[in-house]
Design a protein around this motif. Sequence first.
Motif, PDB file in Angstrom:
ATOM      1  N   TYR A   7      -2.757   4.771  11.373  1.00 37.62           N
ATOM      2  CA  TYR A   7      -1.811   4.974  10.281  1.00 37.62           C
ATOM      3  C   TYR A   7      -0.436   4.418  10.657  1.00 37.62           C
ATOM      4  CZ  TYR A   7       1.326   7.248   7.009  1.00 37.62           C
ATOM      5  OH  TYR A   7       2.296   7.486   6.082  1.00 37.62           O
TER       6      TYR A   7
ATOM      7  N   ASP B 163       0.829  -1.201   0.000  1.00 44.94           N
ATOM      8  CA  ASP B 163       0.000   0.000   0.000  1.00 44.94           C
ATOM      9  C   ASP B 163       0.867   1.256   0.000  1.00 44.94           C
ATOM     10  OD1 ASP B 163      -2.264  -1.542   0.108  1.00 44.94           O
ATOM     11  OD2 ASP B 163      -2.804  -1.015   2.151  1.00 44.94           O
ATOM     12  N   THR B 164       0.355   2.276  -0.660  1.00 40.62           N
ATOM     13  CA  THR B 164       1.033   3.571  -0.631  1.00 40.62           C
ATOM     14  C   THR B 164       0.681   4.288   0.677  1.00 40.62           C
ATOM     15  OG1 THR B 164      -0.815   4.719  -1.663  1.00 40.62           O
ATOM     16  CG2 THR B 164       0.861   3.798  -3.150  1.00 40.62           C
ATOM     17  N   HIS B 165       1.435   5.324   0.988  1.00 42.27           N
ATOM     18  CA  HIS B 165       1.149   6.110   2.181  1.00 42.27           C
ATOM     19  C   HIS B 165      -0.244   6.732   2.091  1.00 42.27           C
ATOM     20  CE1 HIS B 165       5.046   5.970   4.231  1.00 42.27           C
ATOM     21  NE2 HIS B 165       5.543   5.887   3.021  1.00 42.27           N
ATOM     22  N   SER B 166      -0.610   7.221   0.913  1.00 39.02           N
ATOM     23  CA  SER B 166      -1.916   7.872   0.776  1.00 39.02           C
ATOM     24  C   SER B 166      -3.055   6.865   0.939  1.00 39.02           C
ATOM     25  CB  SER B 166      -2.035   8.615  -0.556  1.00 39.02           C
ATOM     26  OG  SER B 166      -1.934   7.722  -1.638  1.00 39.02           O
ATOM     27  N   ARG B 167      -2.880   5.644   0.448  1.00 36.82           N
ATOM     28  CA  ARG B 167      -3.909   4.607   0.625  1.00 36.82           C
ATOM     29  C   ARG B 167      -4.070   4.271   2.104  1.00 36.82           C
ATOM     30  NH1 ARG B 167      -6.866   0.469  -1.679  1.00 36.82           N
ATOM     31  NH2 ARG B 167      -6.861  -1.481  -0.497  1.00 36.82           N
ATOM     32  N   SER B 168      -2.961   4.107   2.807  1.00 35.42           N
ATOM     33  CA  SER B 168      -3.031   3.828   4.249  1.00 35.42           C
ATOM     34  C   SER B 168      -3.732   4.970   4.978  1.00 35.42           C
ATOM     35  CB  SER B 168      -1.631   3.627   4.828  1.00 35.42           C
ATOM     36  OG  SER B 168      -1.037   2.454   4.321  1.00 35.42           O
TER      37      SER B 168
ATOM     38  N   GLU C 112      -0.569   0.593  10.766  1.00 33.14           N
ATOM     39  CA  GLU C 112      -0.619   0.041   9.401  1.00 33.14           C
ATOM     40  C   GLU C 112       0.766   0.073   8.745  1.00 33.14           C
ATOM     41  OE1 GLU C 112      -2.905  -1.283   5.910  1.00 33.14           O
ATOM     42  OE2 GLU C 112      -3.379  -1.178   8.035  1.00 33.14           O
TER      43      GLU C 112
ATOM     44  N   VAL D 148      -6.022   7.134   3.738  1.00 31.97           N
ATOM     45  CA  VAL D 148      -7.450   7.130   3.425  1.00 31.97           C
ATOM     46  C   VAL D 148      -8.159   5.983   4.151  1.00 31.97           C
ATOM     47  CG1 VAL D 148      -9.151   6.825   1.571  1.00 31.97           C
ATOM     48  CG2 VAL D 148      -7.204   8.346   1.245  1.00 31.97           C
ATOM     49  N   LYS D 149      -7.520   4.828   4.219  1.00 32.83           N
ATOM     50  CA  LYS D 149      -8.087   3.708   4.975  1.00 32.83           C
ATOM     51  C   LYS D 149      -8.239   4.083   6.447  1.00 32.83           C
ATOM     52  CE  LYS D 149      -6.331  -0.418   4.342  1.00 32.83           C
ATOM     53  NZ  LYS D 149      -5.321  -1.473   4.079  1.00 32.83           N
TER      54      LYS D 149
END
Length: 69
Positions: free
Chosen positions: A52, A2-7, A55, A9-10
């Motif tokens: 965050y 996962d990218t930082h931005s995906r983590s 993750e 948003v999750k």
Amino acid sequence: MDTHSRSFVKALSWRATGTIDTMIISLVVTGSIKLAATIGLTEVATKSLLYYLHERAWLKIPYGRKTAA
């Protein structure tokens, strides 16, 4: 991976769900909408950051991952 931005948003989407739950429980326990909202808004900031970091830490742990053939 996962990218930082995906983590991020999750983390936000999960915290929105968790915050609603916390606010409902706080309202039932305290009977105060204002106190329930204060509790909910406080925990959304702290728990989003903690999720965050959690993750991202787990991305560094190889336990339970299958390696590509």
